[in-house]
Write an enzyme that holds these catalytic residues in place. Sequence first.
Site, mmCIF file in Angstrom:
data_model
loop_
_atom_site.group_PDB
_atom_site.id
_atom_site.type_symbol
_atom_site.label_atom_id
_atom_site.label_comp_id
_atom_site.label_asym_id
_atom_site.label_seq_id
_atom_site.Cartn_x
_atom_site.Cartn_y
_atom_site.Cartn_z
ATOM 1 N N CYS A 11 97.513 42.595 -10.194
ATOM 2 C CA CYS A 11 98.048 41.568 -9.309
ATOM 3 C C CYS A 11 97.833 42.042 -7.874
ATOM 4 C CB CYS A 11 99.505 41.232 -9.613
ATOM 5 S SG CYS A 11 100.692 42.534 -9.267
ATOM 6 N N CYS A 59 97.469 36.783 -10.916
ATOM 7 C CA CYS A 59 97.568 35.888 -9.760
ATOM 8 C C CYS A 59 96.156 35.578 -9.277
ATOM 9 C CB CYS A 59 98.398 36.517 -8.643
ATOM 10 S SG CYS A 59 97.663 37.967 -7.881
ATOM 11 N N CYS A 71 89.195 40.815 -7.476
ATOM 12 C CA CYS A 71 88.945 41.866 -8.471
ATOM 13 C C CYS A 71 87.494 42.313 -8.365
ATOM 14 C CB CYS A 71 89.219 41.333 -9.872
ATOM 15 S SG CYS A 71 88.984 42.556 -11.185
#
Length: 138
Positions: free
Chosen positions: A8, A79, A86
Amino acid sequence: MPQVYFLCTGNSCRSQMAEGFAHQYLPKWRVDSAGIEVHGLNPRAVQVMAERDIDISHAVSKRIDLAYLQQCDLVVTLCGDARDRCPRLPASVKHEHWDFIDPAQATGTDDQIMAIFRNVRDGIDQRVRQLASHETAI
């Protein structure tokens, strides 16, 4: 041993809760969590997990470890920020996105904020249980 990474934004609430549940429901897995940034462990996350008899009080907020990420069987983003930011995953790594609001951003009375933390916790609990019930498919 299968390996999962929960991600997250700040590794302070959602990913820490997911890691706590995964340690309970996926005992044969290597489990970790991290954030795009480091925000520190949120005490309300610790409190709502303790209500479920899961102690995350010694967890440490940390940034994504690229070596661990590359070796995962599954990466779960919790999220949109983590999903969008990422690092690129190898084709061999399965990715799931579970979009939960950030309870650390909740406003209102303490009771209202805690209700949001509990709601997010319960949603994450349900998703990790589902993951555990289908772990052989990963």
